[in-house]
Design a protein around this motif. Structure first.
Motif, PDB file in Angstrom:
ATOM      1  N   UNK A  93       0.970  -1.204  -0.024  1.00  0.00           N
ATOM      2  CA  UNK A  93       0.131  -0.013  -0.004  1.00  0.00           C
ATOM      3  C   UNK A  93       0.726   1.273  -0.024  1.00  0.00           C
ATOM      4  N   UNK A  94       1.014   1.807  -1.063  1.00  0.00           N
ATOM      5  CA  UNK A  94       1.974   2.946  -1.279  1.00  0.00           C
ATOM      6  C   UNK A  94       1.502   3.985  -1.970  1.00  0.00           C
ATOM      7  N   UNK A  95       2.048   5.287  -1.826  1.00  0.00           N
ATOM      8  CA  UNK A  95       1.600   6.556  -2.508  1.00  0.00           C
ATOM      9  C   UNK A  95       2.558   7.541  -2.702  1.00  0.00           C
ATOM     10  N   UNK A  96       2.255   8.217  -3.827  1.00  0.00           N
ATOM     11  CA  UNK A  96       3.200   9.394  -4.121  1.00  0.00           C
ATOM     12  C   UNK A  96       2.254  10.634  -4.478  1.00  0.00           C
ATOM     13  N   UNK A  97       2.144  11.661  -3.849  1.00  0.00           N
ATOM     14  CA  UNK A  97       1.361  12.863  -4.142  1.00  0.00           C
ATOM     15  C   UNK A  97      -0.255  12.442  -4.203  1.00  0.00           C
ATOM     16  N   UNK A  98      -0.727  12.568  -5.197  1.00  0.00           N
ATOM     17  CA  UNK A  98      -2.143  12.277  -5.231  1.00  0.00           C
ATOM     18  C   UNK A  98      -2.486  10.777  -5.754  1.00  0.00           C
TER      19      UNK A  98
END
Length: 133
Positions: A93-98
């Motif tokens: 479960x990963x994110x970058x910005x939006x």
């Protein structure tokens, strides 16, 4: 090395690996391999937060899963691994910005070590792609 693009992301594929798009996700696999990597992408207005990622993983958190902080190229978040019904699963479960990515790899439990280093190598190559609208 081949690059494979999804919505707001790009991954470097190792030699022999292929990528394709299905409804709702993208799949990376080796034709002679033992498992498949699936990548689902979600976007929101503003930045994706750790709380957002934990919301996506709520079912596993409630089941007592141990989350480990991780980096996946440009994306940051956490990962977990577990076995069930003779299957092995690794989730990110990963994110970058939006953009948030929910990434799964699964195979038969007896094959869990066959591709995991290749999978981790490719996941670590993820790049965020932002297009102007």
């Amino acid at each position: 090395m081949n690059q494979f693009d999804g919505p707001n992301w790009r991954i470097n594929l190792l030699p022999g690996w292929l990528g394709g798009h299905e409804e709702g996700c993208s799949i990376v696999f080796h034709p002679e391999g033992v498992g498949a990597l699936e990548i689902s992408s979600y976007s929101k207005e503003g930045m994706v937060t750790e709380e957002d990622l934990r919301g996506l993983a709520q079912e596993h958190i409630e089941a007592g899963a141990k989350l480990t902080e991780t980096s996946a190229g440009d994306f940051k978040g956490f990962t977990l691994a577990f076995g069930s019904d003779n299957e092995f699963w690794q989730l990110w479960y990963v994110a970058s910005g939006p953009t948030a990515l929910f990434i799964t790899y699964n195979c038969q439990a007896v094959d869990r070590d066959a591709e995991i280093e290749s999978i981790k190598s490719m996941v670590s190559s993820l790049a965020a792609i932002y297009t102007s609208r």
